[in-house]
Design an enzyme around this catalytic site. Sequence first.
Site, mmCIF file in Angstrom:
data_model
loop_
_atom_site.group_PDB
_atom_site.id
_atom_site.type_symbol
_atom_site.label_atom_id
_atom_site.label_comp_id
_atom_site.label_asym_id
_atom_site.label_seq_id
_atom_site.Cartn_x
_atom_site.Cartn_y
_atom_site.Cartn_z
ATOM 1 N N SER A 133 37.725 29.439 42.721
ATOM 2 C CA SER A 133 38.986 29.100 42.074
ATOM 3 C C SER A 133 39.621 30.444 41.095
ATOM 4 C CB SER A 133 39.010 27.907 41.123
ATOM 5 O OG SER A 133 39.959 27.657 40.185
ATOM 6 N N TYR A 146 34.933 22.423 34.396
ATOM 7 C CA TYR A 146 35.277 23.057 35.971
ATOM 8 C C TYR A 146 35.199 24.516 35.812
ATOM 9 C CZ TYR A 146 38.314 23.982 39.738
ATOM 10 O OH TYR A 146 38.949 24.406 41.149
#
Length: 249
Positions: A133, A146
Amino acid sequence: MGRLDGLAAIVTGAAGGIGSAIAARFRAEGARVVGLDAKRADGLDGFVACDVADGAAVDAAVAEAVALLGSRLDIVVTAAALTGGRAAFPDVSDDEWQRYIDVNLSGSFYACRAAARAMISGGRGGSIITIGSINALAAEAGALAYVASKGGVGMLTKAMAVDLARHRIRANMIAPGPVTVPRNRELFETPGFRRGFAATIPMGAAAEAEDVANAAVYLAEPGSAMVTGTTLVVDGGMLARVPTFGGDD
């Protein structure tokens, strides 16, 4: 001829938006694909139900997938992941932290380790592609667990690239920015999100899952044989842009 003709691939998270798009594109390019997911994934050459947070289960699932692929494995993509998280750092619970680490980081480790062992045994080299990401490169407020898990995936990928090069196994990470998938399409198409993307993404919109799949094909194909240990960012220029400030004196 397809760019992946004759190659055999495993895609974790194959029932999800990005994983499904990658699996479909791989098959369109001539690869045989077995999907691993906790949910059923159809339209593949095989499917094995698996919780990627369970190391023993991943080992067994990868072994079954390799058997379905004819005892060959050339590519693995780790797309299984938890996303989001909306707790400020002091409010992150032990359970939330552990769940993101278990699925996103440990899940990637388990799948890559099992795949690497199969690739080494096969002696043909291979390509490991992790799905990270842009949050592996820059933090987002309220998503600490995350962000940390994806940052770990980034360094896991570099370490694999170094350790596995002697086996002709490459490891690279794709770092997507916002990606439109079925579960968020309605939200991403609201006026507020469209304005936000236009203001923060130089290309003016979120990526589609197919954009990530295109990047995965490049990293999987023989033409990228000397590309390893790197991160391919698919964010429409989001991280490249410096915010501008201004106003009346």
